[in-house]
Each structure stands twice: as C-alpha cells, then as structure tokens.
Design a protein around this motif. Structure first.
Motif, short mmCIF file in Angstrom:
data_model
loop_
_atom_site.label_atom_id
_atom_site.label_comp_id
_atom_site.label_asym_id
_atom_site.label_seq_id
_atom_site.Cartn_x
_atom_site.Cartn_y
_atom_site.Cartn_z
N LEU A 130 0.84 -1.10 0.13
CA LEU A 130 0.15 -0.08 0.06
C LEU A 130 0.85 1.18 0.11
N TYR B 123 0.27 3.81 -2.94
CA TYR B 123 -0.44 5.25 -2.54
C TYR B 123 0.32 6.12 -1.74
N MET C 127 -0.38 8.51 2.89
CA MET C 127 -1.77 8.25 2.82
C MET C 127 -1.74 7.05 3.58
N VAL C 128 -0.82 5.92 3.67
CA VAL C 128 -0.82 4.77 4.35
C VAL C 128 -1.03 5.12 6.21
N ALA D 212 -2.16 8.00 7.50
CA ALA D 212 -3.43 8.52 7.84
C ALA D 212 -4.41 7.52 7.77
N LEU D 213 -4.60 6.38 6.78
CA LEU D 213 -5.32 5.49 6.78
C LEU D 213 -5.49 4.67 8.08
N PHE D 214 -4.17 4.22 8.39
CA PHE D 214 -3.68 3.35 9.55
C PHE D 214 -4.37 4.12 10.77
N LEU E 91 -6.51 6.60 11.20
CA LEU E 91 -7.94 6.76 11.03
C LEU E 91 -8.71 5.40 11.53
N VAL E 92 -8.31 4.25 10.98
CA VAL E 92 -8.85 2.85 11.22
C VAL E 92 -8.45 2.83 12.89
N ARG E 93 -7.36 3.01 13.32
CA ARG E 93 -7.03 2.90 14.71
C ARG E 93 -7.81 3.68 15.85
N GLU F 53 -10.71 5.10 15.27
CA GLU F 53 -12.07 5.26 15.04
C GLU F 53 -12.80 4.68 16.21
#
Length: 51
Positions: free
Chosen positions: A7, A11, A15-16, A18-20, A22-24, A26
């Motif tokens: 990833l 990407y 980005m990776v 930020a996604l990590f 965000l998921v963590r 949440e």
C-alpha cells in the motif's frame, strides 16, 4: 506487513499512515462522541432541575 508495504508503494507513505491512524482511532472517536453526548444529557437535566 507485506500488505502495508504494498500500500505504501502504491499510494504513498503519508496516505498509508493517515489511513492506519484513522482506522486505529475510530473506536476512540466513537467512545468520545458517546461520552460527550452523555455529558450534554446530564447538563440538560441539571438545568431543568434548577428551574
């Protein structure tokens, strides 16, 4: 771990990350939202009993 590397290559590292995050985070954000809603409810009840 290979998926994270793939990833990041696809990407981009920011980005990776930020996604990590965000998921963590949440679950914590959901818990904070619930706590704020409960606090608002308690404050509203206190205001009603003061009147």
């Amino acid at each position: 771990m290979e998926e994270m590397a793939r990833l990041a290559a696809t990407y981009g590292f920011p980005m990776v990350v930020a996604l990590f995050l965000l998921v963590r985070l949440e679950k914590r954000l959901t818990e904070l939202t619930d706590a704020i809603n409960k606090m608002c409810y308690c404050v509203e009840r206190m205001e009603v009993t003061k009147k």
